[in-house]
Design a protein around this motif. Structure first.
Motif, PDB file in Angstrom:
ATOM      1  N   GLY A  37       0.795  -1.217   0.000  1.00 45.90           N
ATOM      2  CA  GLY A  37       0.000   0.000   0.000  1.00 45.90           C
ATOM      3  C   GLY A  37       0.831   1.271   0.000  1.00 45.90           C
ATOM      4  O   GLY A  37       0.307   2.347  -0.243  1.00 45.90           O
ATOM      5  N   ASP A  38       2.133   1.172   0.285  1.00 48.52           N
ATOM      6  CA  ASP A  38       2.998   2.355   0.240  1.00 48.52           C
ATOM      7  C   ASP A  38       3.205   2.783  -1.208  1.00 48.52           C
ATOM      8  O   ASP A  38       3.214   1.958  -2.124  1.00 48.52           O
ATOM      9  N   VAL A  39       3.384   4.061  -1.403  1.00 46.88           N
ATOM     10  CA  VAL A  39       3.670   4.597  -2.734  1.00 46.88           C
ATOM     11  C   VAL A  39       5.082   5.185  -2.683  1.00 46.88           C
ATOM     12  O   VAL A  39       5.275   6.286  -2.177  1.00 46.88           O
TER      13      VAL A  39
END
Length: 81
Positions: free
Chosen positions: A10-12
């Motif tokens: 979910g990290d960008v």
């Protein structure tokens, strides 16, 4: 730039370094194909930027080293006649 080892689902992540490399290649500076005279003209547009190239008229794989004091005005023959 080291790759962080704490990326979670979910990290960008910041892709600016990756995009800079894609843009570099997209500008034709990664591997360029042209006649030898065309490659010399291209090298003059950014004389400090090295690139790998194929001279289509002499069928030589060349490396432009970014300094005109080496090889033939900065071009070194990697392979070919």
């Amino acid at each position: 730039m080291p790759v962080p080892n704490n990326i979670q689902n979910g990290d960008v992540p910041d892709a600016s370094l990756l995009m800079a490399n894609f843009n570099f290649l997209g500008d034709g500076k990664g591997l360029r194909r042209d006649t030898y005279s065309g490659l010399r003209a291209f090298a003059q547009t950014a004389p400090d930027t090295p690139f790998l190239c194929l001279a289509t008229d002499t069928m030589q794989l060349l490396f432009y080293c970014g300094s005109t004091s080496y090889g033939e005005d900065g071009f070194l023959v990697v392979a070919g006649g």
